[in-house]
Design a protein around this motif. Structure first.
Motif, PDB file in Angstrom:
ATOM      1  N   TYR A 187       0.837  -1.203   0.000  1.00 30.22           N
ATOM      2  CA  TYR A 187       0.000   0.000   0.000  1.00 30.22           C
ATOM      3  C   TYR A 187       0.878   1.261   0.000  1.00 30.22           C
ATOM      4  O   TYR A 187       0.654   2.186  -0.795  1.00 30.22           O
ATOM      5  CB  TYR A 187      -0.923  -0.005   1.218  1.00 30.22           C
ATOM      6  N   MET A 188       1.850   1.294   0.889  1.00 27.58           N
ATOM      7  CA  MET A 188       2.712   2.481   0.985  1.00 27.58           C
ATOM      8  C   MET A 188       3.601   2.639  -0.230  1.00 27.58           C
ATOM      9  O   MET A 188       3.854   3.764  -0.686  1.00 27.58           O
ATOM     10  CB  MET A 188       3.559   2.401   2.261  1.00 27.58           C
ATOM     11  N   LEU A 189       4.084   1.533  -0.795  1.00 25.60           N
ATOM     12  CA  LEU A 189       4.901   1.589  -1.997  1.00 25.60           C
ATOM     13  C   LEU A 189       4.086   2.148  -3.167  1.00 25.60           C
ATOM     14  O   LEU A 189       4.551   3.024  -3.914  1.00 25.60           O
ATOM     15  CB  LEU A 189       5.429   0.201  -2.328  1.00 25.60           C
ATOM     16  N   TRP A 190       2.874   1.641  -3.341  1.00 26.35           N
ATOM     17  CA  TRP A 190       1.990   2.105  -4.416  1.00 26.35           C
ATOM     18  C   TRP A 190       1.681   3.591  -4.247  1.00 26.35           C
ATOM     19  O   TRP A 190       1.699   4.363  -5.194  1.00 26.35           O
ATOM     20  CB  TRP A 190       0.713   1.267  -4.397  1.00 26.35           C
ATOM     21  N   GLU A 191       1.428   3.979  -3.005  1.00 22.25           N
ATOM     22  CA  GLU A 191       1.113   5.373  -2.716  1.00 22.25           C
ATOM     23  C   GLU A 191       2.295   6.284  -3.063  1.00 22.25           C
ATOM     24  O   GLU A 191       2.115   7.352  -3.662  1.00 22.25           O
ATOM     25  CB  GLU A 191       0.749   5.507  -1.232  1.00 22.25           C
ATOM     26  N   ARG A 192       3.511   5.853  -2.735  1.00 25.26           N
ATOM     27  CA  ARG A 192       4.687   6.671  -3.029  1.00 25.26           C
ATOM     28  C   ARG A 192       4.971   6.722  -4.537  1.00 25.26           C
ATOM     29  O   ARG A 192       5.478   7.728  -5.043  1.00 25.26           O
ATOM     30  CB  ARG A 192       5.910   6.131  -2.276  1.00 25.26           C
ATOM     31  N   LEU A 193       4.637   5.672  -5.244  1.00 29.01           N
ATOM     32  CA  LEU A 193       4.784   5.702  -6.704  1.00 29.01           C
ATOM     33  C   LEU A 193       3.913   6.802  -7.306  1.00 29.01           C
ATOM     34  O   LEU A 193       4.351   7.547  -8.190  1.00 29.01           O
ATOM     35  CB  LEU A 193       4.398   4.350  -7.306  1.00 29.01           C
ATOM     36  N   LEU A 194       2.679   6.874  -6.841  1.00 34.64           N
ATOM     37  CA  LEU A 194       1.747   7.856  -7.393  1.00 34.64           C
ATOM     38  C   LEU A 194       2.076   9.271  -6.947  1.00 34.64           C
ATOM     39  O   LEU A 194       1.744  10.232  -7.637  1.00 34.64           O
ATOM     40  CB  LEU A 194       0.317   7.501  -6.981  1.00 34.64           C
ATOM     41  N   GLU A 195       2.733   9.420  -5.788  1.00 30.75           N
ATOM     42  CA  GLU A 195       3.067  10.757  -5.286  1.00 30.75           C
ATOM     43  C   GLU A 195       4.199  11.409  -6.076  1.00 30.75           C
ATOM     44  O   GLU A 195       4.286  12.635  -6.133  1.00 30.75           O
ATOM     45  CB  GLU A 195       3.481  10.665  -3.807  1.00 30.75           C
ATOM     46  N   THR A 196       5.061  10.594  -6.700  1.00 29.68           N
ATOM     47  CA  THR A 196       6.226  11.114  -7.415  1.00 29.68           C
ATOM     48  C   THR A 196       6.020  10.936  -8.917  1.00 29.68           C
ATOM     49  O   THR A 196       5.869   9.813  -9.392  1.00 29.68           O
ATOM     50  CB  THR A 196       7.503  10.368  -6.979  1.00 29.68           C
ATOM     51  N   LYS A 197       6.016  12.052  -9.645  1.00 22.99           N
ATOM     52  CA  LYS A 197       5.750  11.986 -11.085  1.00 22.99           C
ATOM     53  C   LYS A 197       6.768  11.135 -11.818  1.00 22.99           C
ATOM     54  O   LYS A 197       6.445  10.421 -12.761  1.00 22.99           O
ATOM     55  CB  LYS A 197       5.734  13.406 -11.664  1.00 22.99           C
ATOM     56  N   SER A 198       8.035  11.202 -11.396  1.00 23.19           N
ATOM     57  CA  SER A 198       9.075  10.438 -12.078  1.00 23.19           C
ATOM     58  C   SER A 198       8.930   8.933 -11.870  1.00 23.19           C
ATOM     59  O   SER A 198       9.538   8.139 -12.592  1.00 23.19           O
ATOM     60  CB  SER A 198      10.457  10.878 -11.598  1.00 23.19           C
ATOM     61  N   ARG A 199       8.109   8.533 -10.905  1.00 23.41           N
ATOM     62  CA  ARG A 199       7.930   7.111 -10.617  1.00 23.41           C
ATOM     63  C   ARG A 199       6.517   6.628 -10.891  1.00 23.41           C
ATOM     64  O   ARG A 199       6.268   5.428 -10.891  1.00 23.41           O
ATOM     65  CB  ARG A 199       8.270   6.821  -9.151  1.00 23.41           C
ATOM     66  N   SER A 200       5.582   7.539 -11.112  1.00 25.26           N
ATOM     67  CA  SER A 200       4.180   7.151 -11.238  1.00 25.26           C
ATOM     68  C   SER A 200       3.946   6.234 -12.425  1.00 25.26           C
ATOM     69  O   SER A 200       3.009   5.425 -12.422  1.00 25.26           O
ATOM     70  CB  SER A 200       3.300   8.398 -11.359  1.00 25.26           C
ATOM     71  N   PHE A 201       4.805   6.333 -13.464  1.00 24.76           N
ATOM     72  CA  PHE A 201       4.600   5.492 -14.640  1.00 24.76           C
ATOM     73  C   PHE A 201       4.809   4.011 -14.320  1.00 24.76           C
ATOM     74  O   PHE A 201       4.299   3.143 -15.026  1.00 24.76           O
ATOM     75  CB  PHE A 201       5.546   5.921 -15.771  1.00 24.76           C
ATOM     76  N   HIS A 202       5.556   3.707 -13.238  1.00 24.34           N
ATOM     77  CA  HIS A 202       5.782   2.314 -12.861  1.00 24.34           C
ATOM     78  C   HIS A 202       4.454   1.595 -12.579  1.00 24.34           C
ATOM     79  O   HIS A 202       4.326   0.404 -12.846  1.00 24.34           O
ATOM     80  CB  HIS A 202       6.665   2.218 -11.617  1.00 24.34           C
ATOM     81  N   SER A 203       3.480   2.309 -12.028  1.00 21.84           N
ATOM     82  CA  SER A 203       2.230   1.670 -11.619  1.00 21.84           C
ATOM     83  C   SER A 203       1.403   1.188 -12.796  1.00 21.84           C
ATOM     84  O   SER A 203       0.453   0.411 -12.614  1.00 21.84           O
ATOM     85  CB  SER A 203       1.390   2.637 -10.766  1.00 21.84           C
ATOM     86  N   GLY A 204       1.729   1.627 -14.003  1.00 24.15           N
ATOM     87  CA  GLY A 204       0.989   1.184 -15.179  1.00 24.15           C
ATOM     88  C   GLY A 204       1.727   0.179 -16.029  1.00 24.15           C
ATOM     89  O   GLY A 204       1.219  -0.266 -17.057  1.00 24.15           O
TER      90      GLY A 204
END
Length: 498
Positions: A187-204
């Motif tokens: 949950y926290m890892l996913w949340e931090r991915l979405l909080e950072t633009k440079s990492r948000s693409f990982h979630s897709g």
């Protein structure tokens, strides 16, 4: 050196302690290879195998020679708090030994080793465990190169390994701790991915999808262990925290709905001390409301809030089968299916079509809905449609389909050619003829050998269908038509096809 070794160790006491902890924090006392590393490092120190040979006052670099199976040299860079070794391993006993040799001037090496082997127990409350998960995630995602966003699987594995060091020793607490950490770390890892633009693409990306699929399977397995284990009163606050976390997955994130709902549904069904009716009064969300309606078997489904993936998920549930909800879901699903298949990557369309067909097998559809289903699949539905035609006994249509969309013998076999050969051997004759001609057109001995293997299968089908005479005439015609192809004639003779 202008300073003695003891004085140098005292001046840089904090630096030495920081470097030593950086080396040992990645090691787990429960791992035999890590415990062996620490034991050997302490052995090197006690046997005076560590000799400090040089100190560079300009670069603040301390060099040590380690007499192990060979002589290795360790450099301690006091300015930037890093350590290197000529053995070139990531973490080695030589680095640890050199740091312990300095650490002993300020504190007890034995005490440090005991503390490492028995880390201080974490306060046993949901808040303390949640804080532990948060600290681990933050520590491992502070820097991009440390986080290794290109490989989420190993990043998450590293976090769980760190959490394992704090796992309670009691047997009944161990699976609960692992489940708690699995839920909160993801949950926290996913949340931090979405909080950072440079990492948000990982979630897709597919890697994250695969990570979530494996995580959901692990969580469901752990929930079964916890749910069937002894239910102590002391465990209740932690189970409540896990259920609360499963609800937060539903409300916080918008993608991967099926995976999130799978974990939530399993948590409520296995861990919650109440039924789905009571859960509906506690927690409400469009996707979970539909889930509660199906389990309670009362009320109407809010179909507007159900997309294609959720509709398929609900159709696959045992609670949905042979209920009016199944018909409503099918009627809602079919008009959207064509666009859904078209939106998928080409390489995954057939896989999804097969999965959807398996789900639909248990649903009651009329002929019009069946036709609409396979039209929505398009060419990605050749395999499921082939199995459907065999199930319905429409063998002529099966043959016509594979002549209209020819591919390879292996693909035809995956679509049920062997099953067709058992059910109606005569219908396989034109298929075998087509693929034998394909091989002959290859005009090489290897192709001719493959053609003969296909013709043997054709001969077996002809015998089973009582058409041996037809097959003999077929071989005679084949030999006459290709009489100039000597290699083919030789292979036909070797094949003993008569």
């Amino acid at each position: 050196m202008s300073l003695s070794l003891a004085q140098l160790a005292q001046v840089y006491q904090d630096t030495i302690t920081t470097c030593l902890k950086a080396q040992t924090d990645t090691l787990q006392p429960t791992a035999p290879e890590h415990a062996e590393l620490m034991t050997r490092a302490a052995f090197l120190v006690r046997n005076q195998a560590v000799t400090f040979t040089d100190y560079n006052t300009q670069s603040l670099t301390l060099t040590a020679a380690i007499n192990d199976v060979a002589t290795f040299h360790v450099q301690i860079f006091l300015a930037n708090q890093t350590v290197s070794c000529t053995c070139l391993q990531g973490v080695c006993r030589h680095r640890v030994a050199a740091l312990l040799a300095l650490y002993q001037y300020n504190d007890s090496v034995q005490q440090f080793l005991e503390t490492w082997r028995m880390p201080p127990p974490t306060l046993r409350t949901p808040e303390a465990w949640r804080r532990l998960a948060y600290d681990i995630v933050v520590h491992n995602t502070q820097e991009e190169h440390h986080f290794e966003g290109y490989n989420l699987h190993y990043a998450k594995q590293r976090m769980m390994q760190e959490a394992t060091r704090h796992r309670p020793f009691e047997r009944e607490w161990a699976p609960l701790f692992e489940l708690f950490m699995e839920m909160h770390i993801i949950y926290m890892l996913w949340e931090r991915l979405l909080e950072t633009k440079s990492r948000s693409f990982h979630s897709g990306r597919p890697a994250f999808t695969k990570l979530l699929d494996n995580w959901a399977t692990t969580c469901c397995d752990l929930m079964d262990v916890v749910g069937h284990g002894p239910r102590l009163f002391a465990l209740d606050p932690f189970i409540d925290a896990i259920i609360t976390c499963s609800r937060k997955f539903i409300t916080t994130f918008t993608t991967h709905a099926v995976t999130r709902l799978t974990v939530y549904e399993h948590a409520i069904r296995v861990l919650a001390p109440h039924d789905f009716l009571a859960e509906r009064d506690i927690f409400s969300h469009p996707s979970t409301d539909a889930l509660m309606t199906i389990y309670a078997q009362e009320g109407e489904l809010a179909l507007d809030a159900i997309d294609v993936e959720l509709a398929l998920y609900f159709l696959g549930m045992e609670a949905t089968q042979h209920t009016p909800y199944a018909k409503a879901l099918i009627a809602h699903l079919l008009p959207q299916l064509k666009d859904f298949i078209a939106s998928l990557p080409l390489f995954s369309r057939e896989e999804h079509a097969l999965a959807i067909y398996d789900i639909m097998l248990n649903a009651s559809m009329d002929e019009e809905q069946e036709a609409e289903l396979f039209l929505a699949f398009g060419t990605a539905g050749l395999r499921p449609y082939s199995h459907f035609l065999l199930r319905k006994g429409r063998y002529d249509d099966w043959v016509g389909l594979h002549i209209l969309y020819p591919s390879s013998l292996a693909y035809a076999t995956a679509c049920g050619l062997q099953e067709l050969a058992k059910l109606s051997p005569k219908h396989t004759l034109p298929i075998y003829h087509y693929y034998a001609m394909q091989e002959i057109d290859g005009k090489s001995r290897a192709h001719y050998k493959s053609a003969v293997r296909i013709l043997r299968a054709m001969r077996t089908a002809a015998k089973r269908s009582g058409q041996q005479a037809y097959f003999n005439d077929y071989i005679d015609t084949l030999q006459h038509e290709y009489k100039r192809l000597r290699a083919l004639q030789e292979e036909l003779e070797k094949g003993n096809l008569r």
